[in-house]
Motif scaffolding. Structure first.
Motif, mmCIF file in Angstrom:
data_model
loop_
_atom_site.group_PDB
_atom_site.id
_atom_site.type_symbol
_atom_site.label_atom_id
_atom_site.label_comp_id
_atom_site.label_asym_id
_atom_site.label_seq_id
_atom_site.Cartn_x
_atom_site.Cartn_y
_atom_site.Cartn_z
ATOM 1 N N GLU A 123 0.784 -1.210 0.025
ATOM 2 C CA GLU A 123 -0.019 -0.020 0.036
ATOM 3 C C GLU A 123 0.850 1.316 -0.065
ATOM 4 O O GLU A 123 0.708 2.156 -0.823
ATOM 5 N N ALA A 124 1.978 1.194 0.861
ATOM 6 C CA ALA A 124 2.670 2.074 0.850
ATOM 7 C C ALA A 124 3.523 2.657 -0.324
ATOM 8 O O ALA A 124 3.556 3.659 -1.070
ATOM 9 N N LEU A 125 4.160 1.501 -1.217
ATOM 10 C CA LEU A 125 4.503 1.345 -2.347
ATOM 11 C C LEU A 125 3.838 2.109 -3.504
ATOM 12 O O LEU A 125 4.256 2.761 -4.240
ATOM 13 N N SER A 126 2.829 1.551 -3.487
ATOM 14 C CA SER A 126 1.836 2.194 -4.452
ATOM 15 C C SER A 126 1.426 3.664 -4.200
ATOM 16 O O SER A 126 1.543 4.381 -5.268
ATOM 17 N N VAL A 145 3.608 17.183 0.822
ATOM 18 C CA VAL A 145 3.358 16.033 1.145
ATOM 19 C C VAL A 145 2.161 15.834 2.044
ATOM 20 O O VAL A 145 1.489 14.990 2.231
ATOM 21 N N GLY A 146 1.934 17.142 2.708
ATOM 22 C CA GLY A 146 0.934 16.892 3.923
ATOM 23 C C GLY A 146 1.493 16.270 5.126
ATOM 24 O O GLY A 146 2.108 15.469 5.071
ATOM 25 N N GLY A 147 0.785 16.771 6.383
ATOM 26 C CA GLY A 147 0.980 15.950 7.634
ATOM 27 C C GLY A 147 0.689 14.265 7.822
ATOM 28 O O GLY A 147 1.158 13.752 8.360
ATOM 29 N N ALA A 148 -0.405 14.145 6.913
ATOM 30 C CA ALA A 148 -0.885 12.869 6.960
ATOM 31 C C ALA A 148 -0.088 11.962 6.046
ATOM 32 O O ALA A 148 -0.335 10.736 6.266
ATOM 33 N N TYR A 149 0.807 12.223 5.195
ATOM 34 C CA TYR A 149 1.508 11.245 4.659
ATOM 35 C C TYR A 149 2.930 11.188 4.612
ATOM 36 O O TYR A 149 3.770 10.507 3.950
ATOM 37 N N ALA A 150 3.585 12.421 5.087
ATOM 38 C CA ALA A 150 5.014 12.436 5.114
ATOM 39 C C ALA A 150 5.667 11.436 5.720
ATOM 40 O O ALA A 150 6.771 10.686 5.276
ATOM 41 N N HIS A 151 5.318 10.741 6.614
ATOM 42 C CA HIS A 151 5.767 9.480 7.224
ATOM 43 C C HIS A 151 5.929 8.167 6.394
ATOM 44 O O HIS A 151 6.860 7.282 6.321
ATOM 45 N N ILE A 152 4.893 8.249 5.365
ATOM 46 C CA ILE A 152 5.070 7.101 4.379
ATOM 47 C C ILE A 152 6.497 7.168 3.493
ATOM 48 O O ILE A 152 7.072 6.085 3.016
ATOM 49 N N PHE A 153 7.170 8.453 3.534
ATOM 50 C CA PHE A 153 8.615 8.449 2.884
ATOM 51 C C PHE A 153 9.620 8.179 3.439
ATOM 52 O O PHE A 153 10.713 7.919 3.089
ATOM 53 N N PHE A 154 9.315 7.922 4.916
ATOM 54 C CA PHE A 154 10.545 7.464 5.853
ATOM 55 C C PHE A 154 11.283 6.269 5.098
ATOM 56 O O PHE A 154 12.597 6.580 5.062
#
Length: 683
Positions: A443-446, A504-513
């Motif tokens: 899901e994160a990769l997508s 990226v917004g506060g709701a999605y930045a952590h997906i980039f970690f």
């Protein structure tokens, strides 16, 4: 799967490529990375080893780390140590090619000399090409060694002598190696490799024709290669027919010249008898006109574009982008025709394409990488025999449009790193995004792939990255960086580093970690405190001013401080700088700028509080200041707010939380092992 593919390329000791492994996809592999990260070194080594003549190297072609090995070998020689020990120190440049094949195939063809194991289920064969010291040449390499090898002067004298002696005493050796037993080998010849692998190179500098500089028509020269392939014995029947018709047409012209022009040309030649040599009266000179199709195509045939009123336009009258794309496509076609016309075609072709994006607008860049597979299919379908074309493409690019269109699985990321042993020594590291992100959820990769495709971000090419919450930060942070650049004298130099800013917004930045850690990209994450408080008896939370909030609703902050449950506002405001840093990432959220203790909930609130005098805030207490800042911010649309203070009015101070983050991002990194550096001059 194809019956044979080039599965992996491993390089040692060539320029920045001290030790790399590059795994290839079945059709297209994309090589990306910042400038001077080793991509050109890879192409250069492959080009040398695939040439018709034995490759030549200089001492400068060895990786910087190898110089220490040469020096150690010389010291061992001066101490009369055994030849085995001395050769153990001496470096060699090696290219290791791992081929993957289908063991059920009836005919291994050109791959057969490389198969040295007896395992019926084996799927790999390895060929090693090495540039190393020849047998019996140790004495010649180290003749008249300096006495002071332990000094800088002695080392310089040694390397001055090696500049001539390495090319004289080093040579190429090729062998096949058992993938499971390195001691099980078989010597090979150059033609064993060329019979299996045909390499093609489409360089970044394609020399497009320009009438103003008198350069030859590049596209016209490609016609020569296509014609030579078309008249080969094993060429496609339709191509051979066209080549034969072309030769007939040229012969018809030649015959016409003989008939109609020969007499006039003969009259231009004087009679030898008139020159006073009676003995030569019978030696009459005649002219004969010859036309060579290849020479005509090479020197006198030009590509023209259809114009108006019967006027054809020269090659150089079309745009650089169109000519660049046409040339790349024609070169690919010529490689296919060369493969098709070969009476003993190689097991596979690998075509290396450098920077196809040159002069192409973004949409055309995306179409190019997307259509490579379709081009291969169309070329095969156009042939009467529909012969399979075992081709692989390796494409290097600096285009975020090409990289994002290709997707993660085919991207190989080149990163330049400093040695932990010797900080002055740099080397390239190749990261495979397919395997490097194998622990990241599908899901994160997508999400990442879709985001990168939609936003055209350039994480793969940046020196630094800043992930921001919204449009205001994205527009205003570049101005803040400029302010930092002009305010720091010889301490921080943001202008010399390429920084990408991503919204990226506060709701999605952590997906980039995971991706940021994998790329080893120094990154600042700027996000909002997003204070909330629980509604009375409802079990739900509502947005409130910071002084009223109990915890944060920001997903990125909660992911960063995952051990804090709940993630309380008071705890967040008390966090030390080191708690906001993790490896090469740092998070930045609102903190009080002044002794009043007032703190913004969002970027706009924090900006207004930092510049309270400019916004003429009248309140004095913490609660009143936060409320007034919110009111002022809400009176202007975010887009207008950002544009006003990013373009029209830039006389303001940067909020403390962003200022601290930027100073961390651009601080001196001399002790970090992944700094990029200038590649060796030869690259």
């Amino acid at each position: 799967m194809k019956s044979i593919i080039l599965h992996k390329i491993a390089v040692e000791n060539f320029r920045l490529l001290s030790k790399i492994d590059l795994e290839l996809e079945e059709l297209t592999t994309l090589v990306v990375g910042r400038n001077n990260s080793g991509k050109t070194s890879l192409y250069e080594l492959l080009r040398r080893f695939s040439g018709e003549r034995p490759p030549s190297f200089k001492i400068e072609d060895f990786s910087t780390a190898c110089y220490r090995n040469f020096l150690e070998a010389a010291k061992a020689r001066s101490e009369n140590k055994s030849e085995e020990i001395i050769r153990g120190h001496l470096p060699s440049i090696s290219l290791r090619l791992t081929f993957q094949y289908d063991p059920t195939s009836d005919d291994f063809g050109a791959l057969a000399p490389l198969i040295v194991d007896l395992d019926p289920d084996a799927r790999q064969a390895v060929a090693v090409l090495e540039y190393g010291l020849r047998n019996g040449r140790l004495a010649e390499l180290f003749t008249d060694l300096p006495d002071n090898l332990g000094t800088d002067e002695g080392a310089k004298a040694l390397f001055d002598s090696l500049k001539e002696r390495v090319p004289e005493n080093y040579g190429i050796r090729i062998w096949a190696e058992d993938p499971n037993d390195p001691d099980n080998t078989r010597n090979l010849q150059t033609n064993d490799i060329s019979a299996l692998l045909d390499s093609g190179f489409i360089n970044a500098q394609r020399g497009l024709d320009d009438d103003n500089h008198g350069e030859a028509d590049v596209l016209g020269r490609v016609l020569e290669q296509l014609f030579l392939a078309a008249r080969a014995p094993n060429a496609d029947a339709k191509d051979k027919e066209l080549a034969a018709e072309l030769e007939k047409a040229i012969e018809k012209v030649r015959s016409s010249l003989d008939t109609n022009v020969q007499g006039q040309l003969d009259e231009l030649l004087p009679s030898l008898g008139t020159l006073g040599f009676p003995a030569l009266n019978d030696a009459q000179l005649l002219t004969e006109t010859t036309l060579d199709v290849v020479r005509l195509l090479k020197n006198f045939t030009k590509i023209r574009y259809a114009g108006h009123s019967g006027i054809a336009l020269p090659e150089s009258y079309n745009g650089l982008g169109v000519r660049n794309l046409i040339l790349i496509l024609m070169r690919i076609v010529s490689y296919y025709k060369r493969f098709r016309a070969n009476p003993e075609p190689p097991g596979l072709q690998v075509i290396f394409i450098e920077e196809p994006e040159a002069h192409l607008h973004p949409q055309m860049q995306e179409v190019f990488i997307r259509k490579l597979k379709k081009l291969v299919e169309d070329l095969i379908a156009a042939d009467e025999d529909a012969v399979k074309w075992p081709v692989q493409f390796v494409v290097s690019t600096h285009s975020s449009h090409v990289a994002n269109e290709a997707g993660f699985k085919c991207i190989r990321y080149f990163l330049c790193k400093r040695s932990q042993i010797d900080h002055e020594v740099c080397h390239a590291e190749v990261k495979d995004l397919r395997s490097g992100l194998d622990t990241t959820s599908e899901e994160a990769l997508s999400f990442l792939h879709k985001y990168l495709t939609l936003t055209r971000c350039d994480l793969f090419f940046a020196d630094k990255a800043i992930l921001v919450e919204g449009m205001s930060e994205r527009l205003m942070i570049p101005v803040m960086i400029e302010k930092l650049d002009t305010s720091q004298e010889n301490q921080i130099d943001p202008s010399s580093q390429y920084t990408t800013v991503m919204e990226v917004g506060g709701a999605y930045a952590h997906i980039f970690f995971d991706l940021l850690d994998f790329l080893e990209l120094k990154t600042l994450i700027v996000t909002d405190l997003d204070s909330v408080a629980q509604e009375d008896g409802a079990g739900k939370f509502k947005a409130v001013r910071v002084n009223e909030g109990s915890q944060t609703s920001n997903a990125t902050i909660r992911a960063w401080f995952s051990d804090d449950t709940p993630c309380e506002i008071a705890s967040l405001l008390a966090k030390a700088d080191e708690e906001k840093c993790s490896e090469r990432k740092r998070i930045a959220y609102q903190i009080p700028d002044h002794e009043t203790g007032a703190c913004g909930r969002t970027f706009e609130d924090a900006f207004i509080l930092r510049n309270s005098e400019k916004f003429e805030l009248q309140a004095e207490t913490l609660e009143e200041l936060e409320e007034e800042a919110f009111t002022v911010a809400s009176q202007s649309k975010k887009s207008k707010f950002a544009l006003d203070y990013a373009i029209k009015n830039v006389d303001w101070d940067t909020p403390k939380y962003i200022q601290e983050g930027l100073e961390w991002l651009f601080e001196d990194e001399a002790n970090l092992d992944s700094d990029s550096t200038e590649e060796q001059d030869a690259n």
